[in-house]
Design an enzyme around this catalytic site. Structure first.
Site: not given
Ligand code: UT7
Length: 328
Positions: A115, A255, A285
């Site tokens: 990520c 994020h 996500n």
């Protein structure tokens, strides 16, 4: 060596059309909309069509970023794709994208930092431009997480989605562009978030597939604690390196993993919610694609103006983390 100021000169995003709602997930696993919304903030996520792979999503975002930058594909010196869901092991997704774009002059490689991959990518690409090695680099975060998600595992399948975000980096006027990067890793936490199978440690086999080793495994609670600790800290460290105060931040682009993690970062940075870009309710996500999609969407919505102080911050598998301060 002379170092040139480097910044983002164009951005773009792409998300697939198909929407997977919390209600649909209720039909697939033992969960409910209320649990998902209160524990994560996510309401729906996008899922790539069967014929779409990561490079296809990356292509759509890249075309928009190039358009916004006013450059053509042939102006690119390098294409860097951050992803944990490449089309295949090799050639790299960046190479596939290079061919599709017709970016004949561009070198191409993928970068693996889960990520945090997009921020690692920005740091890598901007250093190459700052030293004069390259003029224009396309940095993409692109993922088809639906392809590595176990839709019988309620701990993970509610979280992830597909999409891509892209930026073109180039030289910018003095005073603007990237002011600092803070990158970090703690490999001792690697087991907390991983795909165990399909690599050289545990090559794909009938047994590895039967054991679901080709899907994401995540120790959610441990990753959550790490994220809460690291997000604010990484952003603060990037601000310190840039010599910029928390109060000077115009927009935080974190994020998009969990609204509670984002809220804890906002608390630590003493920022009101309106100074934070949140779109995880719509997309969930998307690993390396979350930050560039959020940034491109903030630009589309007119939330980013010339001279604004933007802080990007992320964390993820590795474990890894990264933050950057830039003046738009
Ligand atoms: O970008 C990659 C990084 N990954 C992340 O950022 C994820 C970080 N972790 C998280 O966001 C959270 O840990 C989760 C959203 C994954 C889980 O939330 P949590 O508040 O940490 O829940 P938990 O894992 O502690 O589980 C609480 C309860 C458990 O039941 P018991 O053991 O208390 O009876 C779970 O079994 O919630 C249960 N649960 C669910 N219930 C309904 C877990 N998943 C679900 C679900 N629906 N989907």
């Amino acid at each position: 060596m002379q170092h040139h100021p480097v910044g983002i000169i164009g951005s773009g995003k792409y998300v697939p059309e198909r929407i997977l709602t919390n209600r649909e997930l209720e039909q697939m696993v033992e969960t409910n909309d209320e649990w998902i919304v209160t524990r994560t903030g996510i309401r729906e996520r996008r899922i790539a069509a069967a014929e779409q792979a990561t490079s296809d999503l990356a292509y759509e975002a890249a075309v928009k970023a190039l358009e916004a930058s006013g450059l053509s594909a042939e102006d690119l010196d390098l294409i860097l794709v951050a992803t944990i869901t490449p089309d295949m092991f090799f050639p790299s997704t960046a190479s596939l994208l290079q061919a599709r774009l017709g970016a004949k002059k561009a070198a191409a490689f993928d970068l693996s930092a889960a990520c945090t991959g997009f921020i690692y990518g920005l740091a890598t690409a901007s250093s190459m431009i700052a030293t004069g090695m390259y003029n224009h680099v396309l940095v993409v975060g692109a993922e088809c997480l639906s392809r590595i998600t176990d839709y019988t595992d309620r701990n993970t399948c509610i979280l992830f989605g597909d999409g891509a975000g892209a930026v073109v980096l180039g030289r910018v006027p003095e005073g603007r562009g990237f002011k600092s990067f803070e990158l970090g890793a703690d490999g001792t936490g690697g087991e907390l978030l991983k795909i165990g199978g399909g690599g050289s440690r545990l090559p794909s086999s009938q047994a590895s597939v039967a054991d679901k080793q080709h899907y994401i495994y995540m120790a959610g609670r441990e990753v959550f604690k790490f994220a809460v600790r690291i997000m604010g800290g990484a952003a603060e460290e990037a601000l310190r390196k840039a010599g910029i105060e928390k109060s000077e931040i115009d927009l935080l682009v974190p994020h998009q993993a969990n609204i509670r993690i984002i809220e804890s970062a906002l608390n630590r940075l003493e920022l009101p919610p309106e100074k934070c870009m949140v779109n995880l309710d719509k997309y969930g996500n998307i690993s390396a694609a979350s930050i560039p999609i959020a940034l491109a969407e903030a630009v589309e919505q007119g939330r980013v103006n010339e001279g604004d102080c933007i802080v990007l911050v992320g964390f993820g598998g590795g474990l890894t983390w990264g933050a950057s301060v830039l003046i738009w």
